[in-house]
Motif scaffolding. Structure first.
Motif, short mmCIF file in Angstrom:
data_model
loop_
_atom_site.label_atom_id
_atom_site.label_comp_id
_atom_site.label_asym_id
_atom_site.label_seq_id
_atom_site.Cartn_x
_atom_site.Cartn_y
_atom_site.Cartn_z
N GLY A 1 -34.51 9.69 -45.83
CA GLY A 1 -34.88 8.37 -45.34
C GLY A 1 -33.92 7.33 -45.91
N CYS A 2 -34.03 6.12 -45.40
CA CYS A 2 -33.17 5.04 -45.88
C CYS A 2 -33.87 3.71 -45.67
CB CYS A 2 -31.83 5.06 -45.13
SG CYS A 2 -30.61 3.84 -45.71
N ALA A 3 -33.70 2.79 -46.62
CA ALA A 3 -34.24 1.44 -46.50
C ALA A 3 -33.11 0.45 -46.75
CB ALA A 3 -35.36 1.23 -47.52
N VAL A 4 -33.16 -0.67 -46.02
CA VAL A 4 -32.14 -1.71 -46.18
C VAL A 4 -32.67 -2.81 -47.09
CG1 VAL A 4 -30.61 -3.33 -45.02
CG2 VAL A 4 -31.36 -1.25 -43.83
N ALA A 5 -31.96 -3.08 -48.17
CA ALA A 5 -32.29 -4.18 -49.07
C ALA A 5 -31.17 -5.20 -49.00
CB ALA A 5 -32.47 -3.68 -50.50
N LEU A 6 -31.51 -6.47 -49.20
CA LEU A 6 -30.51 -7.54 -49.11
C LEU A 6 -30.37 -8.26 -50.45
CD1 LEU A 6 -31.45 -9.16 -45.67
CD2 LEU A 6 -29.70 -7.44 -46.15
N ALA A 7 -29.16 -8.26 -50.98
CA ALA A 7 -28.86 -9.08 -52.15
C ALA A 7 -28.61 -10.51 -51.68
CB ALA A 7 -27.63 -8.54 -52.87
N PRO A 8 -29.05 -11.52 -52.43
CA PRO A 8 -28.90 -12.90 -51.98
C PRO A 8 -27.47 -13.41 -51.94
CG PRO A 8 -29.77 -12.83 -54.22
CD PRO A 8 -29.77 -11.42 -53.71
N SER A 9 -26.57 -12.73 -52.66
CA SER A 9 -25.16 -13.14 -52.67
C SER A 9 -24.31 -11.97 -53.13
CB SER A 9 -24.96 -14.33 -53.62
OG SER A 9 -25.14 -13.92 -54.96
N ALA A 10 -23.00 -12.14 -53.00
CA ALA A 10 -22.08 -11.08 -53.44
C ALA A 10 -22.10 -10.94 -54.96
CB ALA A 10 -20.67 -11.40 -52.96
N GLY B 1 -42.03 5.21 -45.59
CA GLY B 1 -41.37 3.92 -45.79
C GLY B 1 -41.78 3.34 -47.13
N HIS B 2 -42.12 2.06 -47.15
CA HIS B 2 -42.59 1.39 -48.36
C HIS B 2 -41.61 1.54 -49.52
CE1 HIS B 2 -46.28 1.91 -45.97
NE2 HIS B 2 -46.65 0.76 -46.51
N PRO C 1 -30.23 5.27 -41.26
CA PRO C 1 -31.26 5.85 -40.39
C PRO C 1 -32.52 6.21 -41.16
CG PRO C 1 -29.54 7.46 -40.86
CD PRO C 1 -29.07 6.16 -41.45
N ASN C 2 -33.65 5.95 -40.54
CA ASN C 2 -34.93 6.29 -41.17
C ASN C 2 -35.92 6.68 -40.08
OD1 ASN C 2 -36.68 6.57 -43.47
ND2 ASN C 2 -37.75 4.76 -42.73
N ASP C 3 -35.81 7.90 -39.60
CA ASP C 3 -36.68 8.37 -38.52
C ASP C 3 -37.98 8.96 -39.06
OD1 ASP C 3 -34.74 7.72 -36.60
OD2 ASP C 3 -33.69 9.62 -36.96
N SER C 4 -38.94 9.17 -38.17
CA SER C 4 -40.16 9.85 -38.55
C SER C 4 -39.84 11.28 -38.98
CB SER C 4 -41.13 9.88 -37.36
OG SER C 4 -41.50 8.58 -36.99
N LEU C 5 -40.71 11.86 -39.77
CA LEU C 5 -40.52 13.25 -40.17
C LEU C 5 -40.63 14.15 -38.94
CD1 LEU C 5 -42.61 13.25 -43.47
CD2 LEU C 5 -40.12 13.01 -43.21
N SER D 1 -42.55 -4.55 -44.67
CA SER D 1 -43.03 -3.46 -43.84
C SER D 1 -42.11 -2.27 -43.86
CB SER D 1 -43.20 -3.95 -42.41
OG SER D 1 -41.97 -4.37 -41.91
N ALA D 2 -42.64 -1.11 -43.50
CA ALA D 2 -41.85 0.11 -43.48
C ALA D 2 -41.01 0.19 -42.24
CB ALA D 2 -42.79 1.31 -43.52
N PRO D 3 -39.77 0.72 -42.34
CA PRO D 3 -38.91 0.85 -41.19
C PRO D 3 -39.36 1.95 -40.24
CG PRO D 3 -37.83 1.61 -43.19
CD PRO D 3 -39.19 1.12 -43.57
N ALA D 4 -38.86 1.90 -39.03
CA ALA D 4 -39.20 2.93 -38.06
C ALA D 4 -37.95 3.38 -37.34
CB ALA D 4 -40.20 2.39 -37.05
N GLY D 5 -37.98 4.53 -36.71
CA GLY D 5 -36.80 5.04 -36.02
C GLY D 5 -36.68 4.48 -34.63
N GLY D 6 -35.52 4.65 -33.97
CA GLY D 6 -35.33 4.16 -32.63
C GLY D 6 -33.89 4.20 -32.20
#
Length: 226
Positions: free
Chosen positions: A191-200, A150-151, A175-179, A42-47
């Motif tokens: 905008g910014c999205a968080v991705a997770l690598a499974p290991s170092a 997002g996306h 941070p990834n707030d609405s326009l 899902s797309a991130p939202a601000g807050g």
């Protein structure tokens, strides 16, 4: 959820093979964005950062046929270098017919301790956050005030999806707030999205945008930066 009591919960599941997906909730006035089903998160939202998230979810022109991209827009599956710009059709809710210039500007490795604020425990144990930073410019005629871009998801070196963390509330690291209001032709935002690598040992080395119409095309190919 109450607006006076702050709490964070998370449930782990698999959105697609090899992709971690976490879902959770935050109290406050922010709305929880619906989590789309595979093939992505899902797309991130601000807050507001104190509460949180989350879902770890992981040729330029074409005279497109019905169901494809409009002429002059980036083609499904097109690959760009980090820093290159794609012209993208953009719809959001009732806002239709927009056009944005989308650029992935950086993919930055974070620290596993950055995730402590989400209190996800073993669900993110051993995983390393990466921050996909991108810029958005309104290059069309439609006012895109208060919409969200997002996306955006991370890709590992072998092309598979990284895990994705969809944050509900503000995360200062990414941070990834609405326009903003008045986001008309020529206006820019980030905008910014968080991705997770499974290991170092595994790195997030690419990013893919799969927003409409790329998420609905039969080949399922988004736009890739690496």
């Amino acid at each position: 959820m109450s607006n006076t009591r702050r709490a964070t919960t998370a449930v782990i599941g698999l959105a697609v093979a090899g992709t971690l997906t976490l879902t959770g909730c935050k109290n406050g006035n922010e709305e929880l964005a619906p989590a789309p089903s595979a093939p992505a998160s899902s797309a991130p939202a601000g807050g507001d950062q104190s509460a949180v998230p989350a879902t770890p979810d992981a040729g330029q022109s074409s005279g497109a046929p019905a169901g494809g991209t409009p002429a002059g827009m980036a083609k499904p599956g097109q690959t760009f270098k980090i820093g290159e710009t794609a012209t993208v059709p953009f719809d959001y809710g009732k806002t239709k017919g927009g056009t944005i210039a989308l650029t992935v500007t950086a993919i930055e490795q974070g620290n596993p301790s950055d995730l402590d604020v989400f209190k996800l425990g073993d669900q993110v144990k051993g995983k390393v956050p990466y921050y996909i930073r991108y810029s958005i410019k309104n290059v069309g005629t439609v006012d895109l005030s208060y919409t969200s871009v997002g996306h955006m998801k991370g890709l590992l070196g072998d092309g598979s999806e990284a895990g994705k963390l969809s944050v509900i509330g503000k995360f200062e690291k990414c941070p990834n707030d609405s326009l903003p209001k008045g986001f008309t032709n020529g206006q820019t935002a980030t905008g910014c999205a968080v991705a997770l690598a499974p290991s170092a040992e595994t790195k997030v080395s690419g990013a893919e945008y799969w927003g409409n119409p790329y998420n609905s095309l039969s080949d399922g190919k988004g736009l890739v930066w690496k």
